[in-house]
Design an enzyme around this catalytic site. Structure first.
Site, PDB file in Angstrom:
ATOM      1  N   CYS A  21       1.047  -1.096   0.244  1.00  0.00           N
ATOM      2  CA  CYS A  21      -0.079   0.057   0.102  1.00  0.00           C
ATOM      3  C   CYS A  21       0.797   1.311   0.196  1.00  0.00           C
ATOM      4  O   CYS A  21       1.553   1.613   1.092  1.00  0.00           O
ATOM      5  CB  CYS A  21      -0.918  -0.028   1.156  1.00  0.00           C
ATOM      6  N   CYS A  53      -0.134   3.949   2.394  1.00  0.00           N
ATOM      7  CA  CYS A  53       0.382   3.479   3.914  1.00  0.00           C
ATOM      8  C   CYS A  53       1.809   3.539   4.188  1.00  0.00           C
ATOM      9  O   CYS A  53       2.174   4.029   5.203  1.00  0.00           O
ATOM     10  CB  CYS A  53       0.280   1.923   4.135  1.00  0.00           C
TER      11      CYS A  53
END
Length: 114
Positions: free
Chosen positions: A38, A41
């Protein structure tokens, strides 16, 4: 795995289905639900780490949603990155906050500056 806020120690990775045993009672806990793949993230991770390093009363815990899908479901995580903020007693007070909203919520939980 280590506990600690301002000490510059590694952030604890939560494994298994019990987040409760990873909380640091008496401190504000930011739980970072993420995945290795991600991009967003990875972008917010240093900011979350800084929050914990800047104040000994704030700790960060990480939950890899790919490795811990049951825990992600338990906490209602539908997309990542996703944060869950718990107060000093381990009660969930906010979910999904980011950036300035998260910092403001943490300051509120910490109380007046010392």
């Amino acid at each position: 795995a280590t506990f600690g806020g301002g000490s510059g120690q590694d952030i604890e990775q939560v494994r298994g289905g019990d987040l409760e045993k990873h909380l640091a009672r008496g401190q504000v806990t930011v739980v970072d639900f993420y995945a290795d793949w991600c991009g967003p993230c990875r972008f917010i991770a240093p900011h979350l780490e800084k929050l914990a390093k800047d104040d000994d009363e704030v700790v960060r815990r990480k939950v890899n949603v790919d490795q811990n899908q049951a825990l992600a479901r338990k906490y209602g995580v539908r997309g990542i990155p996703h944060t869950v903020l718990l107060d000093r007693e381990g009660r969930i007070v906010h979910t999904g906050l980011r950036g300035d909203d998260l910092r403001a919520a943490i300051r509120e939980l910490l109380g007046p500056a010392k």
